[in-house]
Design a protein around this motif. Structure first.
Motif, short mmCIF file in Angstrom:
data_model
loop_
_atom_site.label_atom_id
_atom_site.label_comp_id
_atom_site.label_asym_id
_atom_site.label_seq_id
_atom_site.Cartn_x
_atom_site.Cartn_y
_atom_site.Cartn_z
N GLU A 68 0.82 -1.23 0.00
CA GLU A 68 0.00 0.00 0.00
C GLU A 68 0.84 1.26 0.00
O GLU A 68 0.43 2.29 -0.54
CB GLU A 68 -0.98 -0.01 1.17
CG GLU A 68 -2.31 -0.57 0.75
CD GLU A 68 -3.44 -0.40 1.77
OE1 GLU A 68 -3.39 0.54 2.59
OE2 GLU A 68 -4.36 -1.22 1.73
N ARG A 176 1.58 -20.24 10.02
CA ARG A 176 0.24 -19.76 9.68
C ARG A 176 -0.81 -20.85 9.88
O ARG A 176 -1.88 -20.63 10.43
CB ARG A 176 0.23 -19.27 8.23
CG ARG A 176 -1.03 -18.66 7.78
CD ARG A 176 -1.18 -17.23 8.31
NE ARG A 176 -2.52 -16.74 8.03
CZ ARG A 176 -3.44 -16.49 8.95
NH1 ARG A 176 -3.17 -16.65 10.23
NH2 ARG A 176 -4.63 -16.08 8.61
N THR B 54 -5.99 -12.77 9.68
CA THR B 54 -7.05 -12.12 8.90
C THR B 54 -8.35 -12.17 9.70
O THR B 54 -8.53 -13.07 10.53
CB THR B 54 -7.30 -12.84 7.56
OG1 THR B 54 -7.60 -14.20 7.82
CG2 THR B 54 -6.11 -12.74 6.63
N ARG B 61 -14.61 -5.94 -1.49
CA ARG B 61 -14.53 -6.80 -2.69
C ARG B 61 -13.78 -8.10 -2.43
O ARG B 61 -13.69 -8.96 -3.29
CB ARG B 61 -13.92 -6.03 -3.86
CG ARG B 61 -12.52 -5.58 -3.61
CD ARG B 61 -11.94 -4.77 -4.75
NE ARG B 61 -10.58 -4.43 -4.43
CZ ARG B 61 -9.55 -5.26 -4.60
NH1 ARG B 61 -9.74 -6.45 -5.10
NH2 ARG B 61 -8.34 -4.88 -4.26
N PRO B 63 -13.11 -11.24 0.81
CA PRO B 63 -13.78 -11.72 2.03
C PRO B 63 -12.96 -11.54 3.31
O PRO B 63 -13.50 -11.67 4.41
CB PRO B 63 -13.98 -13.22 1.74
CG PRO B 63 -12.91 -13.57 0.77
CD PRO B 63 -12.62 -12.34 -0.03
N LEU B 64 -11.65 -11.26 3.17
CA LEU B 64 -10.80 -11.19 4.36
C LEU B 64 -10.02 -9.89 4.42
O LEU B 64 -9.58 -9.36 3.40
CB LEU B 64 -9.80 -12.36 4.36
CG LEU B 64 -10.38 -13.77 4.44
CD1 LEU B 64 -9.27 -14.80 4.24
CD2 LEU B 64 -11.08 -13.99 5.77
N SER B 66 -6.58 -8.34 6.20
CA SER B 66 -5.38 -8.74 6.94
C SER B 66 -5.18 -7.81 8.14
O SER B 66 -5.47 -6.61 8.06
CB SER B 66 -4.16 -8.72 6.02
OG SER B 66 -4.04 -7.48 5.37
N ARG B 115 -4.48 -3.27 5.82
CA ARG B 115 -4.86 -3.04 4.45
C ARG B 115 -6.05 -2.08 4.42
O ARG B 115 -6.82 -2.03 5.38
CB ARG B 115 -5.27 -4.39 3.84
CG ARG B 115 -5.41 -4.39 2.37
CD ARG B 115 -5.77 -5.76 1.85
NE ARG B 115 -6.05 -5.65 0.43
CZ ARG B 115 -6.43 -6.65 -0.34
NH1 ARG B 115 -6.59 -7.86 0.18
NH2 ARG B 115 -6.66 -6.47 -1.61
N GLN B 122 -20.38 -4.39 -5.38
CA GLN B 122 -20.09 -5.38 -6.40
C GLN B 122 -19.95 -6.76 -5.75
O GLN B 122 -19.25 -6.91 -4.75
CB GLN B 122 -18.77 -5.01 -7.06
CG GLN B 122 -18.59 -5.55 -8.44
CD GLN B 122 -17.20 -5.21 -8.95
OE1 GLN B 122 -16.65 -4.15 -8.66
NE2 GLN B 122 -16.62 -6.12 -9.68
#
Lengths: 414, 124
Positions: A68, A176, B54, B61, B63-64, B66, B115, B122
């Motif tokens: 980002e 994980r 997550t 847009r 489903p998860l 982070s 994020r 949508q």
């Protein structure tokens, strides 16, 4: 549709984004990024763990955060980004380059550009590449695919996991999967040393008492519809499995973390010469490939262990591509760089005399108290002794001035 | 007492030779920077890790979303934190750095988004 741009960057991952920004910062006006996914950032978006950006931003970021930062930088520029757009062909005729793109919304796009930067990243080696015997059940997949399923879509690949290969992705996935409630039963590594970084052995395996079997391999996969077990065997010095010491581990998923290959179908179709060792294009000190005007950076060039270095390399690449655009520098007449003792590869393949040089290299095997030496004839250009050196850690060496009259530059360990 | 540990502060992964008694670190050798000395102190007496995972997100847009703990948390608390994370479901939009859960499981760390996800109608 026909588009005319100054430069096109193929791939919108960390390397592609940094290259596009660098092109802008070096005065190139019309820059286009073609990205096949519906977002920028590439593989960083599924690397939700931290450890990124320590060199670049002097802080520890997760993959999405690192991505980002660059997405935000890009938003402040007029770089055009085409998402869900896949590059299908590059045609080079003299100074003109044509790149054919296929996009969900616009169909076929013909892009005319003077500069092409390849930043397509790499692909994982899979079961076919390493030819594991046994049946072909569901549940056998690459570690990166498992990472995508878990971190982007929320699907668990299994509950009892075996991981083959101790590369960083495999180690990160071991932790994980454990956090998500799965039992990771073993990590199996063919080499006598771990493939990933030391810190990942500590924080991904040791923290959870996950056993790491060095000098072992998987000799059979069992299961009809779903994988149910694997055979694991120690290997001898000829890498032959020792049948009498084979043991069985039950599992419902096998993750493969067995290496990455630069994704160069586009490059080789365009006629770009590839390096047999790295799998990426051969480049000169400007990161220009064997075709004038086509440059490469990031994992498509050679696999990096740190994204920070991929970004840095992409910045250099954007800079020299910018120079090429403005002054039409020709293929740098370089002094060949030769990889010697213990060096798996040294990149670029040539360095420009009279200019500073940057060499990326990796060892073939771990070594202790080894000195990296860069020599041109009898003069030593660089020498540094490392207490420990691992194939998993790329070294980046700066040469102040490449000598004018050398036949070759030798890079080796002593 | 003496112990050799591997520093996890950065990808260098320095081998640290730590000398310590019941109360404090006496000496750390082998660290390339001062983060190593700090890490050794924590690792010997109260090991800590950053948790990254997550959470479910609605109206985005994808489903998860982070997330991470904004500082390292006691190793013992990691699985409690994961259990809490499983229960969380949030709504888009969300900005990077937004706090998703304050002082998660009393760890002293906030769970924050890593994020930015806009709201979308949508369907994925």
């Amino acid at each position: 549709m026909i588009k005319n741009v100054d430069a096109i960057v193929i791939g919108g991952g960390p390397a592609g984004m940094a290259a596009a920004l660098s092109l802008k910062n070096n005065g190139i006006e019309k820059v286009l990024i073609a990205e096949r996914e519906d977002f920028l950032g590439g593989i960083l978006l599924q690397c939700i763990h931290n450890g990124f950006g320590l060199h670049r931003f002097k802080e520890e970021l997760t993959g999405p955060e690192y991505a980002e930062r660059y997405i935000d930088f890009l938003k402040s520029t007029d770089v055009e980004v085409l998402l869900k757009t896949c590059a299908i062909d590059i045609v080079s005729t003299g100074k003109k380059k044509k790149v054919y793109l296929m996009s969900e919304s616009s169909g076929l796009i013909e892009v005319n550009a003077k500069v092409v930067i390849l930043a397509m990243g790499c692909r994982e080696r899979n079961r076919g590449n390493i030819a594991i015997p046994g049946s072909r059940p569901a549940g056998v997949m690459t570690a990166g695919l498992a990472q995508k399923l878990v971190n982007r879509y929320g699907y668990m690949p299994g509950k009892e996991i075996v991981i083959l290969g101790s590369g960083d992705i495999g180690l990160i996935m071991a932790r994980r999967m454990t956090w998500e409630g799965a039992k990771v039963k073993a990590v199996i590594e063919l080499q006598s040393y771990p493939g990933g970084l030391n810190r990942n052995i500590v924080q991904c395996l040791n923290d959870y008492n996950i056993p790491l079997y060095l000098s072992h391999t998987i000799t059979n996969i069992y299961g009809n519809e779903r994988i149910r077990a694997v055979d694991v065997a120690p290997i001898n010095e000829f890498r032959e499995p020792l049948k009498e010491n084979t043991f069985n581990i039950t599992c419902d998923a096998l993750l493969l973390s067995v290496g990455l290959i630069p994704e160069n179908e586009l490059s080789s179709n365009a006629g770009v010469c590839l390096d047999k060792v790295t799998g990426g294009p051969l480049v000169d000190s400007n990161l220009m490939t064997s075709i004038s005007g086509i440059f490469a950076c990031g994992n498509v060039l050679h696999v990096h262990d740190l994204v920070d270095w991929a970004s840095e390399e992409a910045e250099d690449c954007g800079k020299s591509a910018g120079e090429y655009f403005k002054t039409a520098i020709v293929q740098a007449k370089g002094i060949p760089v030769k990889a010697g003792h213990l060096v798996r590869y040294a990149l670029p393949s040539t360095l420009e005399p009279g200019k500073p040089g940057l060499i990326s290299l990796r060892t073939i095997a771990p070594a202790e108290n080894a000195a990296i030496i860069v020599k041109a004839g009898d003069s030593v250009l660089y020498k540094k002794t490392h207490k420990k050196i691992f194939p998993s850690e790329m070294q980046r060496i700066k040469i102040d001035t490449v000598p004018e009259n050398a036949d070759a530059i030798h890079v080796y360990f002593e | 007492m003496k112990k050799t540990i591997i520093c996890i502060s950065c990808p260098l992964g320095c081998n640290l030779a730590v000398e310590y008694n019941n109360k404090a670190i006496i000496r750390v050798l082998g660290n390339a920077c001062n983060r190593g000395a700090k890490y050794a102190g924590k690792e010997i007496f109260s090991p800590e890790r950053v948790v990254t995972s997550t959470v479910k997100i609605m109206g985005a847009r994808v489903p998860l979303l982070s997330v991470k703990t904004d500082c390292s948390v006691s190793k013992e608390k990691m699985f409690d934190i994961m259990k809490q994370i499983f229960k969380i479901q949030i709504e888009a939009p969300i900005n990077r750095g937004s706090i998703i859960c304050k002082n998660i499981c009393g760890s002293g760390a906030n769970l924050v988004a890593t994020r930015t996800l806009d709201k979308t109608t949508q369907i994925r």
